[in-house]
Design an enzyme around this catalytic site. Structure first.
Site, PDB file in Angstrom:
ATOM      1  N   ARG A  26     -80.819  -1.689 -34.429  1.00 15.01           N
ATOM      2  CA  ARG A  26     -80.141  -1.046 -35.380  1.00 15.01           C
ATOM      3  C   ARG A  26     -80.481  -2.062 -36.618  1.00 15.01           C
ATOM      4  O   ARG A  26     -80.872  -1.768 -37.570  1.00 15.01           O
ATOM      5  CB  ARG A  26     -78.808  -0.788 -35.470  1.00 15.01           C
ATOM      6  CG  ARG A  26     -78.253  -0.396 -36.588  1.00 15.01           C
ATOM      7  CD  ARG A  26     -76.700   0.058 -36.595  1.00 15.01           C
ATOM      8  NE  ARG A  26     -75.922  -0.237 -35.773  1.00 15.01           N
ATOM      9  CZ  ARG A  26     -75.402  -1.378 -35.361  1.00 15.01           C
ATOM     10  NH1 ARG A  26     -75.315  -2.205 -36.099  1.00 15.01           N
ATOM     11  NH2 ARG A  26     -74.750  -1.544 -34.244  1.00 15.01           N
ATOM     12  N   TYR A  41     -82.093  16.830 -57.494  1.00 10.17           N
ATOM     13  CA  TYR A  41     -82.496  17.364 -56.218  1.00 10.17           C
ATOM     14  C   TYR A  41     -81.033  18.112 -55.886  1.00 10.17           C
ATOM     15  O   TYR A  41     -79.860  17.534 -56.107  1.00 10.17           O
ATOM     16  CB  TYR A  41     -82.599  16.392 -55.306  1.00 10.17           C
ATOM     17  CG  TYR A  41     -82.996  17.025 -53.836  1.00 10.17           C
ATOM     18  CD1 TYR A  41     -84.041  17.756 -53.440  1.00 10.17           C
ATOM     19  CD2 TYR A  41     -82.065  16.566 -52.837  1.00 10.17           C
ATOM     20  CE1 TYR A  41     -83.892  18.207 -52.106  1.00 10.17           C
ATOM     21  CE2 TYR A  41     -82.197  17.079 -51.796  1.00 10.17           C
ATOM     22  CZ  TYR A  41     -83.149  17.744 -51.147  1.00 10.17           C
ATOM     23  OH  TYR A  41     -83.253  18.327 -49.880  1.00 10.17           O
ATOM     24  N   ASP A  59     -85.266   8.171 -58.358  1.00 11.14           N
ATOM     25  CA  ASP A  59     -85.718   8.822 -57.249  1.00 11.14           C
ATOM     26  C   ASP A  59     -87.136   9.431 -57.553  1.00 11.14           C
ATOM     27  O   ASP A  59     -87.391  10.178 -58.481  1.00 11.14           O
ATOM     28  CB  ASP A  59     -84.832   9.995 -57.110  1.00 11.14           C
ATOM     29  CG  ASP A  59     -85.161  10.876 -55.833  1.00 11.14           C
ATOM     30  OD1 ASP A  59     -86.564  10.884 -55.623  1.00 11.14           O
ATOM     31  OD2 ASP A  59     -84.315  11.417 -55.213  1.00 11.14           O
ATOM     32  N   LYS A  76     -91.096  14.014 -47.708  1.00  9.54           N
ATOM     33  CA  LYS A  76     -91.761  14.450 -48.572  1.00  9.54           C
ATOM     34  C   LYS A  76     -93.223  13.982 -48.719  1.00  9.54           C
ATOM     35  O   LYS A  76     -93.771  13.830 -47.602  1.00  9.54           O
ATOM     36  CB  LYS A  76     -91.234  14.901 -49.896  1.00  9.54           C
ATOM     37  CG  LYS A  76     -89.838  15.165 -50.145  1.00  9.54           C
ATOM     38  CD  LYS A  76     -89.331  16.454 -49.155  1.00  9.54           C
ATOM     39  CE  LYS A  76     -87.901  16.598 -48.986  1.00  9.54           C
ATOM     40  NZ  LYS A  76     -87.043  16.305 -50.264  1.00  9.54           N
TER      41      LYS A  76
HETATM   42  C1  LIG Z   1     -85.848  15.972 -50.278  1.00  9.71           C
HETATM   43  C2  LIG Z   1     -84.959  14.992 -51.483  1.00  9.71           C
HETATM   44  C3  LIG Z   1     -84.095  14.237 -51.354  1.00  9.71           C
HETATM   45  C4  LIG Z   1     -83.352  14.157 -50.010  1.00  9.71           C
HETATM   46  O1  LIG Z   1     -84.011  13.751 -49.135  1.00  9.71           O
HETATM   47  P1  LIG Z   1     -84.005  14.118 -47.221  1.00  9.71           P
HETATM   48  O2  LIG Z   1     -85.128  13.280 -46.682  1.00  9.71           O
HETATM   49  O3  LIG Z   1     -84.020  15.518 -47.248  1.00  9.71           O
HETATM   50  O4  LIG Z   1     -82.485  13.446 -47.067  1.00  9.71           O
HETATM   51  C5  LIG Z   1     -83.671  13.517 -52.536  1.00  9.71           C
HETATM   52  N1  LIG Z   1     -84.343  13.642 -53.567  1.00  9.71           N
HETATM   53  C6  LIG Z   1     -85.534  14.179 -53.591  1.00  9.71           C
HETATM   54  C7  LIG Z   1     -86.236  14.553 -54.973  1.00  9.71           C
HETATM   55  C8  LIG Z   1     -85.847  15.060 -52.658  1.00  9.71           C
HETATM   56  O5  LIG Z   1     -87.177  16.138 -52.868  1.00  9.71           O
END
Ligand SMILES: *Cc1c(COP(=O)(O)O)cnc(C)c1O
Length: 406
Positions: free
Chosen positions: A70, A122, A195, A220
């Site tokens: 971990r 998001y 982000d 993504k």
């Molecule tokens: C998908 C997404 C998230 C969340 O991420 P997960 O991997 O699904 O937990 C956060 N911000 C953006 C812009 C996203 O597209």
């Protein structure tokens, strides 16, 4: 063809499409940084997957740097080094999901602290801030991040974080990251989190623009193959890194070594994939903009986009994510359109090799209130696309046959 142009006194290379030219050496870094075969005795060219949960110690408390899975894992470390380098950052940390990163960042705050967040995030981040933070007694104010005066006015003595995405989801508004960071950093002690999931480090590097933490849903584009759920945070400040690394272990929001291996593999083709996403999505944006059944297309690469100039100045291109309004703007019409698609798959998520289409009002952004959605413009006629890597002619033909059903 690239030309040299001067903006704000800084020389920058401009590509033929008007965006900043691609970052130098990106593909080489994505392929080699953190991956030196001399690190492991087998000299394997592809980093080995280390699944071991524990590591042998030569004597009590005499470990090799690895003690327990971990806390540290070799496959995770390979990935973290590569990720940090791609964002021109010093430190990278991988988490079990994009939301895992967000949760870990929020644990840096305490009850009574305040967050200023962009009003167009998001859906899940919005939910986390509205529910979890509020339950933890952390106040959150949502503001239009494209309006610098509003961001400035929202800052309080208790503000500890400013949270944004650019371009925003699903409206593709572009926030001037450099201007927001400069404004927020007039006040000491506030961290700016960007982000960067939509553009990746290939198209945008927020640390260079003044952000303190860049976060990703690696699920993504960074992984790009829609077969992993993972996240990461990149930063330059050592004290911040140490705190967040401590939290990574303490909260246990860690990814599996196998998933780290997959994301690390995905990074090897990131530059190639992003170039193709960019070409495909711009061709589709232009096609949709000329179609009589479409009211409006939201894509930062189009000259009609309100922040097209800012997007070109701030980023090296735009990915495959875009949105558009159907003329009818009703649920019946958007449902018929989405159900008629044959190459695009009707599904949430984005950034994979496959093209996806979805209805934010009922899918990705359904957890937001009706009032908030309509104030932002997330109507029943707003469609979001994640344009994949298929042949663009097939994608355009698919959209066309579906539009013709309306
Ligand atoms: C998908 C997404 C998230 C969340 O991420 P997960 O991997 O699904 O937990 C956060 N911000 C953006 C812009 C996203 O597209």
């Amino acid at each position: 063809m690239s030309t040299l142009e001067s903006t704000n006194g800084l020389e920058q290379i401009v590509a033929a499409d008007g965006f900043r030219a691609q970052p130098k050496g990106f593909a080489t870094k994505a392929i080699h940084v953190g991956q030196d075969p001399e690190q492991w005795t087998s000299m394997a060219v592809v980093p080995p997957i280390t699944m071991s949960a524990t590591f042998k110690q030569r004597g009590p408390a005499q470990h090799s740097g690895y003690e327990y899975g971990r806390t540290e894992n070799p496959s995770r470390n390979v990935l973290e080094k590569c990720l940090a380098c791609l964002d021109n950052g010093k430190y990278g940390l991988a988490f079990a999901s994009g939301h895992g990163v967000a949760t870990a960042i929020i644990t840096l705050l305490k009850a009574g602290d305040h967050i200023v967040a962009s009003d167009n995030l998001y859906g899940g981040t919005n939910r986390l801030l509205r529910n979890f933070c509020v339950d933890m007694n952390i106040a959150v104010d949502f503001v239009n991040g494209t309006d610098l005066e509003k961001v400035k006015a929202a800052l309080k003595p208790s503000t500890k974080l400013v949270w944004m995405e650019s371009p925003t989801n699903p409206l593709m508004k572009v926030i001037d990251i450099e201007a927001v960071c400069a404004e927020v950093h007039r006040v000491a002690g506030i961290l700016v989190v960007v982000d960067n999931t939509f553009l990746t480090s290939y198209f945008q590097r927020p640390l260079d623009l003044g952000a303190d933490i860049v976060m990703y849903s690696l699920t993504k584009y960074m992984n790009g193959h829609s077969d992993v759920v993972m996240g990461a945070a990149i930063m330059n400040d050592e004290a911040l890194y140490k705190k967040l690394k401590f939290r990574q272990n303490e909260t246990g929001i860690v990814p599996s070594p196998f998933d780290c291996y997959l994301v690390n593999r995905g990074l090897k083709t990131l530059s190639l994939r992003m170039e193709r996403h960019k070409l495909n999505s711009l061709a589709i944006a232009k096609f949709l903009e000329g179609h009589p059944k479409v009211k409006r297309v939201l894509h930062p690469g189009l000259p009609s986009h309100p922040q097209h100039e800012l997007a070109k100045r701030q980023s090296n291109g735009h990915s495959g994510i875009m949105s558009f309004y159907l003329n009818g703007d009703g649920l019946e019409e958007s449902t018929l359109f989405l159900k008629s698609l044959k190459v695009f798959t009707l599904a949430v998520s984005l950034g994979g090799f496959e093209s996806l289409a979805e209805l934010p009002a009922l899918m990705s952004h359904s957890s937001e209130s009706v009032e908030h959605r309509s104030a932002l413009g997330i109507t029943d006629g707003l469609i979001r696309l994640s344009v994949g890597l298929e042949d663009v002619d097939d994608l355009i033909a698919d959209l066309e046959q579906s539009l013709n059903k309306l």
